[in-house]
Design a protein around this motif. Structure first.
Motif, mmCIF file in Angstrom:
data_model
loop_
_atom_site.group_PDB
_atom_site.id
_atom_site.type_symbol
_atom_site.label_atom_id
_atom_site.label_comp_id
_atom_site.label_asym_id
_atom_site.label_seq_id
_atom_site.Cartn_x
_atom_site.Cartn_y
_atom_site.Cartn_z
ATOM 1 N N UNK A 71 0.827 -1.214 0.000
ATOM 2 C CA UNK A 71 0.000 0.000 0.000
ATOM 3 C C UNK A 71 0.859 1.262 0.000
ATOM 4 N N UNK A 72 1.995 1.200 0.675
ATOM 5 C CA UNK A 72 2.856 2.385 0.763
ATOM 6 C C UNK A 72 3.279 2.870 -0.615
ATOM 7 N N UNK A 73 3.676 1.954 -1.497
ATOM 8 C CA UNK A 73 4.118 2.374 -2.829
ATOM 9 C C UNK A 73 2.955 2.510 -3.802
ATOM 10 N N UNK A 74 2.052 1.526 -3.832
ATOM 11 C CA UNK A 74 0.970 1.542 -4.823
ATOM 12 C C UNK A 74 -0.012 2.673 -4.552
ATOM 13 N N UNK A 75 -0.421 2.847 -3.312
ATOM 14 C CA UNK A 75 -1.433 3.863 -2.992
ATOM 15 C C UNK A 75 -0.833 5.253 -2.765
ATOM 16 N N UNK A 78 5.190 6.020 -1.853
ATOM 17 C CA UNK A 78 6.391 5.984 -1.028
ATOM 18 C C UNK A 78 7.375 4.949 -1.575
ATOM 19 N N UNK A 79 8.612 5.040 -1.135
ATOM 20 C CA UNK A 79 9.647 4.102 -1.546
ATOM 21 C C UNK A 79 9.707 2.959 -0.539
ATOM 22 N N UNK A 80 9.686 1.724 -1.062
ATOM 23 C CA UNK A 80 9.741 0.542 -0.207
ATOM 24 C C UNK A 80 11.010 -0.241 -0.528
ATOM 25 N N UNK A 81 11.785 -0.548 0.514
ATOM 26 C CA UNK A 81 12.944 -1.422 0.372
ATOM 27 C C UNK A 81 12.437 -2.836 0.656
ATOM 28 N N UNK A 90 8.589 10.603 2.065
ATOM 29 C CA UNK A 90 9.160 11.896 1.703
ATOM 30 C C UNK A 90 8.031 12.899 1.547
ATOM 31 N N UNK A 91 8.314 14.141 1.846
ATOM 32 C CA UNK A 91 7.314 15.202 1.710
ATOM 33 C C UNK A 91 6.874 15.370 0.266
ATOM 34 N N UNK A 92 7.711 14.948 -0.671
ATOM 35 C CA UNK A 92 7.399 15.116 -2.096
ATOM 36 C C UNK A 92 6.665 13.915 -2.699
ATOM 37 N N UNK A 93 6.431 12.856 -1.909
ATOM 38 C CA UNK A 93 5.714 11.683 -2.419
ATOM 39 C C UNK A 93 4.292 12.069 -2.818
ATOM 40 N N UNK A 94 3.863 11.558 -3.962
ATOM 41 C CA UNK A 94 2.512 11.835 -4.474
ATOM 42 C C UNK A 94 1.689 10.559 -4.474
ATOM 43 N N UNK A 95 0.462 10.607 -3.943
ATOM 44 C CA UNK A 95 -0.385 9.405 -4.011
ATOM 45 C C UNK A 95 -0.759 9.088 -5.460
ATOM 46 N N UNK A 96 -0.947 7.814 -5.724
ATOM 47 C CA UNK A 96 -1.314 7.359 -7.063
ATOM 48 C C UNK A 96 -2.821 7.199 -7.188
ATOM 49 N N UNK A 97 -3.314 7.280 -8.411
ATOM 50 C CA UNK A 97 -4.695 6.873 -8.680
ATOM 51 C C UNK A 97 -4.735 5.359 -8.592
ATOM 52 N N UNK A 98 -5.753 4.834 -7.926
ATOM 53 C CA UNK A 98 -5.900 3.386 -7.793
ATOM 54 C C UNK A 98 -7.345 2.984 -8.064
#
Length: 183
Positions: A71-75, A78-81, A90-98
């Motif tokens: 969910x962190x990356x897809x929704x 965010x970056x997931x290791x 990150x403050x610059x992360x943008x949510x994706x359309x899902x």
């Protein structure tokens, strides 16, 4: 019709109507979908002579038992290791359309059907984190994400299709979101 069950929340990234990176979003706790409309009236000769109402968007709330790492990356973008399962925010992360799918149990005149519900394009915001001590009793806290659904290029924003079994309904959602079930 009466609804009495909710299960199998599924999320998939939606890029221009093409779904990818789909996953089962834990177990469903609750969902609320509220269509929002714009409306207007025209008056002439001291009376209302026209009235229009049109879909604008829908508010979507989805409560689950947890939010998987996917969910962190897809929704939320965010970056997931994957080796450490660490999520970097990150403050610059943008949510994706899902796309969001779930199965609702419905009964009409004693006949139970399982309704595959697909909301085509939603942008969710981060859930609020809320934690408490056990104190004298255990109280579970579940994440609830809230977002806004919009119509796709064909003007559709939601589809609902009844099936005889919950498995058929889930299979329809998996097919719509290009998810290959695990064997």
């Amino acid at each position: 019709m009466a609804y009495f069950g909710l299960r199998y929340p599924v999320i998939a990234k939606n890029v221009k109507g093409v779904y990818s990176d789909g996953f089962r979003c834990a177990k469903a706790v609750s969902t609320e979908v509220t269509p929002n409309y714009v409306e207007g009236s025209q008056y002439g000769d001291d009376t209302q002579c026209e009235y229009e109402k049109a879909f604008s968007n829908a508010s979507v709330k989805l409560g689950t038992t947890s939010l998987p790492t996917e969910a962190a990356s897809v929704m939320f973008g965010h970056t997931v290791d994957p080796t450490k399962k660490t999520v970097s925010y990150k403050a610059t992360d943008e949510p994706n359309n899902v796309g969001v799918g779930f199965v609702v149990d419905e009964v009409v005149e004693g006949v139970v059907t399982y309704v595959a519900t697909i909301i085509k394009c939603v942008k969710f915001g981060e859930p609020t984190d809320s934690f408490a001590t056990k104190a004298d009793s255990i109280t579970f806290s579940n994440p609830t994400v809230e977002g806004v659904a919009i119509a796709d290029t064909d003007g559709q924003w939601k589809t609902v299709t009844p099936y005889t079994t919950a498995e058929e309904a889930l299979a329809a959602i998996n097919t719509a979101f290009s998810i290959t079930p695990e064997g």
